[in-house]
Design an enzyme around this catalytic site. Sequence first.
Site, PDB file in Angstrom:
ATOM      1  N   GLN A  31       0.835  -1.200   0.000  1.00  0.00           N
ATOM      2  CA  GLN A  31       0.000   0.000   0.000  1.00  0.00           C
ATOM      3  C   GLN A  31       0.873   1.255   0.000  1.00  0.00           C
ATOM      4  O   GLN A  31       2.078   1.196   0.237  1.00  0.00           O
ATOM      5  CB  GLN A  31      -0.883   0.004   1.242  1.00  0.00           C
ATOM      6  CG  GLN A  31      -0.082  -0.060   2.538  1.00  0.00           C
ATOM      7  CD  GLN A  31      -0.842  -0.685   3.681  1.00  0.00           C
ATOM      8  OE1 GLN A  31      -2.040  -0.905   3.624  1.00  0.00           O
ATOM      9  NE2 GLN A  31      -0.127  -0.969   4.769  1.00  0.00           N
ATOM     10  N   HIS A  62      -8.607   3.332  19.923  1.00  0.00           N
ATOM     11  CA  HIS A  62      -7.844   2.210  20.474  1.00  0.00           C
ATOM     12  C   HIS A  62      -8.322   1.804  21.865  1.00  0.00           C
ATOM     13  O   HIS A  62      -8.323   0.616  22.204  1.00  0.00           O
ATOM     14  CB  HIS A  62      -6.354   2.555  20.474  1.00  0.00           C
ATOM     15  CG  HIS A  62      -5.777   2.639  19.098  1.00  0.00           C
ATOM     16  ND1 HIS A  62      -5.064   3.710  18.635  1.00  0.00           N
ATOM     17  CD2 HIS A  62      -5.841   1.759  18.058  1.00  0.00           C
ATOM     18  CE1 HIS A  62      -4.693   3.497  17.383  1.00  0.00           C
ATOM     19  NE2 HIS A  62      -5.153   2.323  17.016  1.00  0.00           N
ATOM     20  N   ASP A 137      -0.941 -12.440   5.591  1.00  0.00           N
ATOM     21  CA  ASP A 137      -2.340 -12.136   5.342  1.00  0.00           C
ATOM     22  C   ASP A 137      -3.182 -12.659   6.501  1.00  0.00           C
ATOM     23  O   ASP A 137      -3.037 -13.810   6.922  1.00  0.00           O
ATOM     24  CB  ASP A 137      -2.787 -12.786   4.023  1.00  0.00           C
ATOM     25  CG  ASP A 137      -4.274 -12.636   3.792  1.00  0.00           C
ATOM     26  OD1 ASP A 137      -4.699 -11.531   3.439  1.00  0.00           O
ATOM     27  OD2 ASP A 137      -5.012 -13.628   3.991  1.00  0.00           O
ATOM     28  N   ASP A 155      -8.511  -5.080  13.971  1.00  0.00           N
ATOM     29  CA  ASP A 155      -8.194  -3.665  13.757  1.00  0.00           C
ATOM     30  C   ASP A 155      -7.865  -3.494  12.290  1.00  0.00           C
ATOM     31  O   ASP A 155      -6.732  -3.195  11.906  1.00  0.00           O
ATOM     32  CB  ASP A 155      -7.012  -3.278  14.655  1.00  0.00           C
ATOM     33  CG  ASP A 155      -6.636  -1.810  14.512  1.00  0.00           C
ATOM     34  OD1 ASP A 155      -7.475  -1.032  14.031  1.00  0.00           O
ATOM     35  OD2 ASP A 155      -5.504  -1.461  14.869  1.00  0.00           O
ATOM     36  N   ASN A 158     -10.494  -0.313   5.870  1.00  0.00           N
ATOM     37  CA  ASN A 158     -11.833  -0.300   5.278  1.00  0.00           C
ATOM     38  C   ASN A 158     -12.106  -1.598   4.511  1.00  0.00           C
ATOM     39  O   ASN A 158     -11.187  -2.228   3.989  1.00  0.00           O
ATOM     40  CB  ASN A 158     -11.976   0.890   4.324  1.00  0.00           C
ATOM     41  CG  ASN A 158     -11.832   2.220   5.051  1.00  0.00           C
ATOM     42  OD1 ASN A 158     -12.210   2.341   6.207  1.00  0.00           O
ATOM     43  ND2 ASN A 158     -11.277   3.203   4.384  1.00  0.00           N
TER      44      ASN A 158
END
Length: 288
Positions: A31, A62, A137, A155, A158
């Site tokens: 990313q 958090h 992953d 956590d 999107n």
Amino acid sequence: MEMWFSDIHTDGVKLSIRIEEQLFSAQSEVQRIDVLESKDFGKILVVDGDLMLTERDEFIYHEMITHVPMAVHPDVREVLVVGGGDGGVVRELIKYDTIEKIDVVEPDPLLVEVCRKYIPEIANSLTDERVHIFHEDGLRFIRSKGDAYDLIIIDSPNPFGAGEGLFTKEFYGNCFNALHEDGIMINQNESPFYTEEAFQCQRMHRRILETFPICRVYQAHIPSYPSGHWLFGFASKKYHPLDDLDKVGWKLKGIHTKYYEPRLHAGVFALPAYVEELLEDVENKGRP
């Protein structure tokens, strides 16, 4: 010349923050990562153009994703955090001496290193001896786990693109299998305010309902997130988020927080009418 960062919430809505300096920008194998400095929100972590956290209000997210289950489950010793490469969830978890192991599954090693360099107040928690980081992953990692954890905290980013596999019925089923017989799973459940994210809220709630016998949704106010109104999912094999809350026991632990308090706990499960309607639309269709 002024520099502004805009986090797009919908086609017609965005949150714009004036930026003092761009501290870091790079494309990892996973990313794009940016770290920005602002006057009003402090450092801002941006991933693929989306605001992930700000120094000013990250504690709300958090604390709420961590301490709500910790005040309910009486004996959390083994924890899995899926995502969490910034270290915020781990920072809250290591406040508990009773926790023995924290596995963090963060697929992007660069994200971890960037956070350690630019937001060490958050990311230095990852150096705790109880923490084990796996650059894998999340969906693949959890498939191999059975009866391994007391608490799983998702956590995740999107529910689009690379992270979409963490929002599937298969993934939630694997989380169920990875938990002990009294385990709890917590997920960030997006915002219920805008149409597209409201749909994602419903989709996640539906898939978790199909997997866990106890499934509730709670909320927090996070100023930098879309609409400022954010939801979390509480899914459990045994413990009810309100009936099994141990206010006194949690207070006796002496955990320092800036947002979460046991007196707040019951209130965050009291949802506004429009959110209840969103969830009831899913629940009224019944479990399979």
